[in-house]
Design a protein around this motif. Structure first.
Motif, PDB file in Angstrom:
ATOM      1  N   LEU A  98      -4.631   6.941   6.186  1.00 49.07           N
ATOM      2  CA  LEU A  98      -3.716   6.555   5.116  1.00 49.07           C
ATOM      3  C   LEU A  98      -2.264   6.550   5.594  1.00 49.07           C
ATOM      4  O   LEU A  98      -1.464   5.707   5.174  1.00 49.07           O
ATOM      5  N   LEU A  99      -1.937   7.493   6.467  1.00 47.59           N
ATOM      6  CA  LEU A  99      -0.594   7.501   7.037  1.00 47.59           C
ATOM      7  C   LEU A  99      -0.353   6.236   7.857  1.00 47.59           C
ATOM      8  O   LEU A  99       0.748   5.672   7.852  1.00 47.59           O
ATOM      9  N   GLY A 157       0.400   3.587   5.519  1.00 52.27           N
ATOM     10  CA  GLY A 157       1.754   3.775   5.029  1.00 52.27           C
ATOM     11  C   GLY A 157       2.810   3.289   5.986  1.00 52.27           C
ATOM     12  O   GLY A 157       3.933   2.972   5.577  1.00 52.27           O
ATOM     13  N   LEU A 158       2.481   3.213   7.258  1.00 52.28           N
ATOM     14  CA  LEU A 158       3.394   2.684   8.275  1.00 52.28           C
ATOM     15  C   LEU A 158       3.227   1.189   8.461  1.00 52.28           C
ATOM     16  O   LEU A 158       3.697   0.609   9.441  1.00 52.28           O
ATOM     17  N   SER A 159       2.505   0.557   7.514  1.00 51.63           N
ATOM     18  CA  SER A 159       2.279  -0.904   7.498  1.00 51.63           C
ATOM     19  C   SER A 159       1.366  -1.390   8.608  1.00 51.63           C
ATOM     20  O   SER A 159       1.388  -2.564   8.986  1.00 51.63           O
TER      21      SER A 159
END
Length: 245
Positions: A52-53, A56-58
């Motif tokens: 998920l991280l 979150g960083l695209s």
């Protein structure tokens, strides 16, 4: 059961199934097997968070899946992947139970093991890529991590030991109530993470587990640590595939 004992059992499960640095605790062996699915919850949540991280960083879903998968392997030290590879080598590389067990104990990896390892990782990567691309998909990833660890106590409680030593024997037989508790925790998370697909996941998982148990009985006369690891891997792949179906 006291809160302190519950906490100790979770630490025992994590100590056996992961490479996490843990506080001091008393190893409870098979008596702590009910907590294996909870250990899967911790490991699944950590690996899923890494994915998920990445999102979150695209980064694209494929990158998130790769990071999630790599984290999962690192957290367990490839314990279960090693079991799958050893089972593939032994079950199809030997002609007698004794020879199969000998091959499984050998640290060298053969053709069957390499193929099983590659196919297993590719299967998980493909499913994870699909799940990280849809809303709610990560919940299925966590459910698969929980359910796949719930299978292990069931195999431990129902199969005899295939060898007089080894990891499985050192852990011991869990009481049937302990195995049932693990199974119920896994089923609960199947519905929490997969919704209406939970029933299909549990049914498919039961068939896969039964098939592996019969194969283990036929090939080596029972259970081993490698068989339990292979069971975890096959169970996780099964649940992930149900989730993307």
């Amino acid at each position: 059961m006291t809160a302190r004992l519950l906490w100790n059992d979770l630490l025992s499960a994590l100590g056996l199934l992961s490479r996490l640095p843990l506080p001091a605790h008393r190893f409870r062996g098979a008596e702590a097997a009910w907590a294996y699915p909870l250990a899967g919850l911790v490991l699944g949540a950590m690996s899923c968070l890494a994915g998920l991280l990445a999102l979150g960083l695209s980064l694209p879903p494929a990158a998130a899946a790769l990071i999630c998968l790599g984290t999962a392997v690192a957290l367990t030290g490839a314990l279960h992947e090693d079991g799958l590879a050893d089972v593939a080598d032994g079950f199809w590389g030997g002609s007698t139970p004794e020879r199969r067990l000998e091959i499984m104990k050998d640290s060298h990896l053969g053709s069957y093991g390499v193929i099983a390892l590659v196919l297993g990782l590719l299967a998980r990567f493909a499913a994870l890529t699909a799940l990280f691309a849809v809303p709610g998909g990560p919940w299925a990833v966590i459910a698969a991590a929980v359910l796949s660890r719930a299978v292990m106590p069931v195999l431990m409680a129902t199969l005899p030991f295939a060898r007089p030593d080894g990891l499985a024997r050192s852990v011991g037989y869990p009481p049937m109530g302990t195995a049932m508790a693990a199974a119920l925790i896994g089923i609960a998370f199947a519905y929490l993470g997969l919704g209406w697909k939970g029933s299909s996941a549990v049914l498919c998982l039961a068939l896969v587990t039964l098939g592996l148990a019969r194969l283990g009985q036929a090939k080596i006369g029972g259970q081993s640590g490698d068989l339990l690891g292979a069971g975890q891997q096959l169970a996780e792949i099964t649940v992930l595939f149900v989730a993307i179906a």
